[in-house]
Design a protein around this motif. Structure first.
Motif, PDB file in Angstrom:
ATOM      1  N   LYS A  30       0.846  -1.203   0.000  1.00 51.23           N
ATOM      2  CA  LYS A  30       0.000   0.000   0.000  1.00 51.23           C
ATOM      3  C   LYS A  30       0.867   1.233   0.000  1.00 51.23           C
ATOM      4  O   LYS A  30       2.005   1.207   0.490  1.00 51.23           O
ATOM      5  CB  LYS A  30      -0.845   0.045   1.284  1.00 51.23           C
ATOM      6  N   ASP A  37      -0.569   5.351   9.993  1.00 44.59           N
ATOM      7  CA  ASP A  37      -1.567   5.030  11.015  1.00 44.59           C
ATOM      8  C   ASP A  37      -1.402   3.626  11.602  1.00 44.59           C
ATOM      9  O   ASP A  37      -2.215   3.166  12.373  1.00 44.59           O
ATOM     10  CB  ASP A  37      -2.984   5.199  10.459  1.00 44.59           C
ATOM     11  N   LEU A  38      -0.331   2.950  11.229  1.00 46.21           N
ATOM     12  CA  LEU A  38      -0.056   1.649  11.851  1.00 46.21           C
ATOM     13  C   LEU A  38       1.054   1.842  12.864  1.00 46.21           C
ATOM     14  O   LEU A  38       1.952   2.646  12.661  1.00 46.21           O
ATOM     15  CB  LEU A  38       0.419   0.636  10.799  1.00 46.21           C
ATOM     16  N   GLY A  52      -2.961  -1.910  14.764  1.00 40.07           N
ATOM     17  CA  GLY A  52      -3.466  -1.258  13.548  1.00 40.07           C
ATOM     18  C   GLY A  52      -3.675  -2.315  12.486  1.00 40.07           C
ATOM     19  O   GLY A  52      -2.862  -3.198  12.289  1.00 40.07           O
ATOM     20  N   GLN A  53      -4.808  -2.229  11.818  1.00 42.84           N
ATOM     21  CA  GLN A  53      -5.130  -3.258  10.840  1.00 42.84           C
ATOM     22  C   GLN A  53      -5.956  -2.625   9.754  1.00 42.84           C
ATOM     23  O   GLN A  53      -6.928  -1.974  10.010  1.00 42.84           O
ATOM     24  CB  GLN A  53      -5.959  -4.329  11.558  1.00 42.84           C
ATOM     25  N   ARG A  54      -5.558  -2.760   8.497  1.00 38.92           N
ATOM     26  CA  ARG A  54      -6.382  -2.241   7.410  1.00 38.92           C
ATOM     27  C   ARG A  54      -6.014  -2.913   6.118  1.00 38.92           C
ATOM     28  O   ARG A  54      -4.868  -3.254   5.889  1.00 38.92           O
ATOM     29  CB  ARG A  54      -6.178  -0.726   7.296  1.00 38.92           C
ATOM     30  N   ASP A  55      -6.988  -3.095   5.289  1.00 38.45           N
ATOM     31  CA  ASP A  55      -6.774  -3.562   3.925  1.00 38.45           C
ATOM     32  C   ASP A  55      -5.863  -4.765   3.821  1.00 38.45           C
ATOM     33  O   ASP A  55      -4.938  -4.778   3.028  1.00 38.45           O
ATOM     34  CB  ASP A  55      -6.125  -2.447   3.063  1.00 38.45           C
ATOM     35  N   ARG A  58      -2.234  -7.130   8.726  1.00 39.98           N
ATOM     36  CA  ARG A  58      -2.680  -7.569  10.049  1.00 39.98           C
ATOM     37  C   ARG A  58      -1.580  -7.405  11.081  1.00 39.98           C
ATOM     38  O   ARG A  58      -0.404  -7.243  10.746  1.00 39.98           O
ATOM     39  CB  ARG A  58      -3.061  -9.046   9.982  1.00 39.98           C
TER      40      ARG A  58
END
Lengths: 219, 180
Positions: A30, A37-38, A52-55, A58
């Protein structure tokens, strides 16, 4: 239905062969803008996501590459510390690839030795005499099958829990070992196996086992 | 002599004469190199040992035989399965010692010595000593220490070829887990 990897452990507990047939590539790349933000942290010579976890990214995923260049442990490809690099807003936007950290060969050696010692627990815990060692280890992601020959060599296969025919596959790998490793006069016993023919035939056997789902007689 | 296999890959047939010639060339070259029959016997035993430690895995992989529980079972497996698989001949097991730790394998025909005659100047040479080394090496890999020697040899004037095997001890170091 896949077979993930094959390990061969010698009598003394040392790993003499390892092959990864299929490594689930759950990676996500990404582009990020400042601030990140992680939450990242150092762990075991790697940089991993601690919160923090997104898209598809993990907790526990490691930083694999930054801007296309693979990272070296805690540092970027250029040698700069990753956390420092990512705190600097002038480096953004940055493209980071996260994924499950691959096991290094040292880690594999250590894990194989550990399994060798653990294997004996199976027979020691047994209520009755004459039990074999650990033959199968099951988790929700994979099943580990182990076959120990009468001479003390262990063949270990990590496969999908639903994969069948692993017993026959283990015997086939034993046959391949006795053919392409042992009959090669330049291969010394108990040493790491570096025989091309063994590699090729092992890959062939794994393909057959995966397709058939069952390595029956006559195949 | 065909190569037994329970795989569907091609079963390779090799001329047994080529095998006899190869073994003969090996022994005569050793005689030229060492010039001393005892030394040649020792070298043949060593070579046989190196073959044995590898052959045992091939044998176990192909025959799927489990661990033998006692020396009698071992003798039967060696005579009826192993010799048949590799040399195409089945020796008979006899002359058990009272303690059950020694027995003889009587071979009617020995493929290694087809067409061979020992000359007088090599009277101490044990031509087929390779076989002793093979048996010793193979059994050592399954944790059995044995002593193997030729008691009678058709090349030296006896009627039959007799291999005497004596059980020395179980090798306790490095036992695979689960076999204690």
């Amino acid at each position: 239905m896949v077979i993930f990897s094959v390990y061969v452990v010698n009598k003394a507990g040392g790993l003499i062969y390892q092959y990864d047939n299929y490594v689930p590539r759950a990676e996500a790349e990404k582009t990020f803008s400042y601030p990140l933000d992680l939450v990242l942290k150092h762990h075991d010579e790697k940089v991993i996501v601690s919160f923090g976890q997104r898209d598809g990214i993990r907790v526990g995923h490691a930083v694999l590459s930054i801007n296309g260049a693979d990272v070296l442990g805690k540092n970027t490809a250029e040698g700069k510390d990753i956390l420092e690099y990512l705190k600097d807003s002038s480096n953004y936007p940055v493209s980071i690839r996260f994924g499950r950290a691959r096991l290094s060969s040292n880690e594999k050696l250590m894990l194989a030795s550990m399994f060798h010692s653990l294997f004996a627990i199976g027979s020691q815990l047994s209520p009755d005499v004459g039990s074999s060692g650990i033959e199968m280890l099951e988790t929700d992601v994979f099943k580990l099958h182990c076959f120990q020959t009468l001479t003390g060599i262990k063949f270990i296969v990590l496969a999908d829990p639903r994969q069948s025919g692993i017993d026959a596959l283990l015997r086939k790998i034993y046959e391949n070992y006795s053919d392409f490793a042992l009959k090669n006069p330049f291969y010394s016993l108990e040493m790491p196996i570096r025989c091309e023919l063994f590699d090729q035939n092992l890959k062939g056997s794994l393909e057959i086992a995966e397709k058939a789902g069952n390595f029956g007689a006559g195949s | 002599m065909s190569r037994q296999s329970n795989r569907t890959t091609d079963s390779k047939k090799m001329n047994s004469e080529l095998f006899t010639l190869t073994y003969g060339a090996l022994v005569t070259q050793l005689c030229k190199d060492y010039e001393n029959d005892e030394e040649v016997n020792k070298q043949l035993d060593k070579m046989g040992y190196n073959i044995g430690v590898r052959l045992i895995e091939d044998f176990l992989a192909r025959s799927s035989i489990g661990r033998c529980q006692d020396f009698r079972e071992t003798a039967d497996v060696i005579a009826k399965v192993a010799f048949k698989m590799y040399l195409g001949t089945t020796p008979s097991v006899s002359n058990w010692s009272p303690a059950g730790d020694e027995f003889s394998l009587i071979l009617e025909n020995n493929p290694l010595v087809d067409f061979v005659e020992l000359p007088d100047n090599h009277s101490m040479l044990v031509y087929s000593n390779l076989l002793c080394g093979v048996l010793r090496g193979a059994l050592e890999m399954v944790q059995m220490a044995v002593d193997v020697k030729f008691a009678q040899d058709t090349l030296r004037g006896d009627n039959v070829t007799e291999i005497r095997m004596k059980f020395i001890k179980r090798i306790e170091e490095n036992l695979p887990a689960g076999d204690e």
